[in-house]
Design a protein around this motif. Sequence first.
Motif, PDB file in Angstrom:
ATOM      1  N   SER A 192       0.859  -1.183   0.000  1.00 58.15           N
ATOM      2  CA  SER A 192       0.000   0.000   0.000  1.00 58.15           C
ATOM      3  C   SER A 192       0.893   1.230   0.000  1.00 58.15           C
ATOM      4  CB  SER A 192      -0.939   0.002   1.208  1.00 58.15           C
ATOM      5  OG  SER A 192      -0.177   0.019   2.415  1.00 58.15           O
ATOM      6  N   GLY A 193       0.283   2.388  -0.255  1.00 60.63           N
ATOM      7  CA  GLY A 193       1.052   3.628  -0.265  1.00 60.63           C
ATOM      8  C   GLY A 193       0.494   4.596  -1.273  1.00 60.63           C
ATOM      9  N   SER A 194       1.377   5.427  -1.841  1.00 62.17           N
ATOM     10  CA  SER A 194       0.948   6.458  -2.782  1.00 62.17           C
ATOM     11  C   SER A 194       1.980   6.606  -3.885  1.00 62.17           C
ATOM     12  CB  SER A 194       0.737   7.797  -2.061  1.00 62.17           C
ATOM     13  OG  SER A 194       1.976   8.277  -1.540  1.00 62.17           O
ATOM     14  N   ARG A 195       1.523   7.074  -5.023  1.00 60.35           N
ATOM     15  CA  ARG A 195       2.375   7.413  -6.167  1.00 60.35           C
ATOM     16  C   ARG A 195       1.992   8.812  -6.628  1.00 60.35           C
ATOM     17  NH1 ARG A 195       4.249   4.080 -11.510  1.00 60.35           N
ATOM     18  NH2 ARG A 195       5.941   3.592 -10.067  1.00 60.35           N
ATOM     19  N   THR A 196       2.991   9.716  -6.702  1.00 62.60           N
ATOM     20  CA  THR A 196       2.758  11.112  -7.033  1.00 62.60           C
ATOM     21  C   THR A 196       3.402  11.444  -8.373  1.00 62.60           C
ATOM     22  OG1 THR A 196       2.675  11.733  -4.693  1.00 62.60           O
ATOM     23  CG2 THR A 196       3.061  13.492  -6.262  1.00 62.60           C
ATOM     24  N   PHE A 197       2.626  12.089  -9.240  1.00 67.24           N
ATOM     25  CA  PHE A 197       3.114  12.573 -10.533  1.00 67.24           C
ATOM     26  C   PHE A 197       3.203  14.095 -10.448  1.00 67.24           C
ATOM     27  CE2 PHE A 197       0.825   8.645 -11.144  1.00 67.24           C
ATOM     28  CZ  PHE A 197       1.659   7.900 -11.956  1.00 67.24           C
ATOM     29  N   GLU A 198       4.413  14.623 -10.582  1.00 65.81           N
ATOM     30  CA  GLU A 198       4.642  16.060 -10.429  1.00 65.81           C
ATOM     31  C   GLU A 198       5.007  16.650 -11.790  1.00 65.81           C
ATOM     32  OE1 GLU A 198       7.443  19.072  -7.732  1.00 65.81           O
ATOM     33  OE2 GLU A 198       7.367  16.920  -7.337  1.00 65.81           O
ATOM     34  N   TYR A 199       4.138  17.535 -12.288  1.00 71.21           N
ATOM     35  CA  TYR A 199       4.310  18.149 -13.608  1.00 71.21           C
ATOM     36  C   TYR A 199       4.869  19.568 -13.456  1.00 71.21           C
ATOM     37  CZ  TYR A 199       1.336  14.426 -15.524  1.00 71.21           C
ATOM     38  OH  TYR A 199       0.814  13.225 -15.905  1.00 71.21           O
ATOM     39  N   LEU A 200       5.848  19.897 -14.280  1.00 71.88           N
ATOM     40  CA  LEU A 200       6.355  21.266 -14.383  1.00 71.88           C
ATOM     41  C   LEU A 200       5.719  21.893 -15.616  1.00 71.88           C
ATOM     42  CD1 LEU A 200       8.289  23.458 -13.328  1.00 71.88           C
ATOM     43  CD2 LEU A 200      10.015  22.544 -14.886  1.00 71.88           C
ATOM     44  N   VAL A 201       4.956  22.975 -15.403  1.00 69.56           N
ATOM     45  CA  VAL A 201       4.169  23.600 -16.462  1.00 69.56           C
ATOM     46  C   VAL A 201       4.610  25.049 -16.607  1.00 69.56           C
ATOM     47  CG1 VAL A 201       1.844  24.096 -17.292  1.00 69.56           C
ATOM     48  CG2 VAL A 201       2.250  22.087 -15.873  1.00 69.56           C
ATOM     49  N   ILE A 202       4.848  25.507 -17.861  1.00 74.48           N
ATOM     50  CA  ILE A 202       5.279  26.883 -18.133  1.00 74.48           C
ATOM     51  C   ILE A 202       4.306  27.505 -19.135  1.00 74.48           C
ATOM     52  CG2 ILE A 202       7.130  28.374 -18.955  1.00 74.48           C
ATOM     53  CD1 ILE A 202       9.103  26.238 -18.206  1.00 74.48           C
ATOM     54  N   PRO A 203       3.442  28.450 -18.698  1.00 70.63           N
ATOM     55  CA  PRO A 203       2.595  29.186 -19.652  1.00 70.63           C
ATOM     56  C   PRO A 203       3.460  30.145 -20.484  1.00 70.63           C
ATOM     57  CG  PRO A 203       1.728  29.305 -17.408  1.00 70.63           C
ATOM     58  CD  PRO A 203       3.121  28.790 -17.309  1.00 70.63           C
ATOM     59  N   ARG A 204       3.274  30.146 -21.797  1.00 68.88           N
ATOM     60  CA  ARG A 204       4.082  30.971 -22.679  1.00 68.88           C
ATOM     61  C   ARG A 204       3.398  32.273 -23.084  1.00 68.88           C
ATOM     62  NH1 ARG A 204       9.063  29.622 -21.560  1.00 68.88           N
ATOM     63  NH2 ARG A 204       9.608  27.474 -22.140  1.00 68.88           N
TER      64      ARG A 204
END
Length: 614
Positions: free
Chosen positions: A374-386
């Motif tokens: 059991s546990g967690s999985r994290t997806f971390e996105y780096l987003v740059i508005p242009r």
Amino acid sequence: MKKIRFSALLVMFTWISFASGQDLDFRASAREVVSVGDQFRLIYSINGQASGFRAPVIKDFSVLAGPSQSTSTSMQIINNQVSRSVEYSFTYILQATNEGTFTIPPASVNVDGKAYQSNPVTIKVVKGSAPASPGAQQQTQPQGGEITAKDLFVRASVNKSNPYQGEQVIITYKIYTRVPVAEYSITRAPSTAGFWSQDLIKDNTKLNQYRETVDGSEYVVAEIKKEALFAQKSGNLTIEPLEMDVVAQIQRKASRRGFNDPFFDSFFNDSFLGSTYQNVRKTLRSNQLNINVRPLPSANRPSEFTGAVGNFSISSSIDREQLKANEALTLKFTITGKGNIKLVEKPNLVFPSDFEVYDPRITDNIAASQAGVSGSRTFEYLVIPRNPGDFTIKSSRFAFFDIESGTYKTLNSPDFRIKVEKGTGNEANVVAGSSNKEDFKYIGTDIRFIKTSPLKLRPVNSYFLSHPLFPLWLAIPPVLLAAFMLIWRNELRKRNNLALMRNRKATRVARKRLKAAEHFLKQKNQDAFWAEVSNALWGYISDKFNIPGSTLSMDSVNQALKNKNVNEDLITQFISALNNCEFARFAPGDKSQVMDKLYREAIEVITNTEQHLK
């Protein structure tokens, strides 16, 4: 009769007086000559109550078992006085592997707070069958036969034999014993083809032990291996047996001449007076497991389903809702629950076309316990508005198969509204009347205009081959080719000299970095400015004097300048510039003045150094 026996025993214990003042004897013994492959005993015995036994390092023999501790007691009656002595022994089972003469170092024990050492033991290992040395101790076989399958066995069990594909299944390997076990080792791990597995027992030195009754017999049970399995395909899958070697201890009963009374036999075999055990090696094999894996239902399967099976929840967040163009924000999407969480794929998030999105960084916080994974999985996105404007990151759907209900479930993340203001950086050009970037296609002219300039005419049948200068033009290509080859060979020779090339380019590279630093100075980009100025100063020294970056230091810079006879004032100025660059960024006060002063100081010190070296 029982009263007589009890009275005799009471009188005997009344007479017992423990031997005192005897000399302590701590000795080691073993066979003097053994053959390659022979198993033999190494016994350390001491005639006193010992503690803190520290075994020697045994390098030249294989240790099959031990040390096993035992106690023996002897009594002597002289003039109606009974004296009793106790002897403790520590026994190893060794096996000879190589020919030669080897010495086993002494062992040590503590007796009444004092340390004692045994004698070293020298053993000769020969080929073939070695003769038994006088007084050598022979390994005896246990009385009553070998260990049977009812005394010691290993069994595999699974909590679910008909799981869904991707469902978590826990398989446990238990050893059942009615005899003491000295040690065990797994010689062949079970094959789990078709499964993704996760070991659930981290510390094999602390096994979960309890008692269990099987077929009317009570056993001591220990869980030696436990795994969580996730089937990657459906159908009938087989888990091959586990194989292991076990060293068990069997009590050896020695015959006593002259005593046939069962009372005395029971008395002298009591644990108070000590027992003798023999180590017996046995190979165990578990049962084979057959698991029928059911396929996941195809009815009502969501399009977002990617294989997650278990019980999950989701959460998502962004670190900022208002920013400027070309600045970055972080979006985190976390999946938490129990099941095949390590196999969960990234969510299908839809971002506006004006956003530049990088591949997510995946962080796992997964725990494996006796209850499963059991546990967690994290997806971390780096987003740059242009580009500036108001944007929405739409809700994302996550689907999984719920084991408890046997149905598919879909979870939705919230929408995120982002306000992007016009930034001060290099935004993309925006067409008037439009808030989004557009792709443009250049269309060339499709009409060619009539030429109005005067035409240049030449006579008919006029060729360049007949021109007087044609031979000269014909000789020019070979001359140019020869000159090119000479110049190229000279250039290759220079380029092979890496130190020379770095020296020649040192000033040019430093000026290029200072120019970039000037650009960041105007933008008031402090971090980028400090980095470029530091790279300019250190890089100039590294390239100019061919000093590897790993060895650059204030001392190496000082020594390099002194070797080139640079005057002390200029050396001090260069060292001061390096120090100012390292500490200026953390100095209090107006950063703009500090940056401008350091920029001019870097230009001046590099220029003066270059002029001096010329």
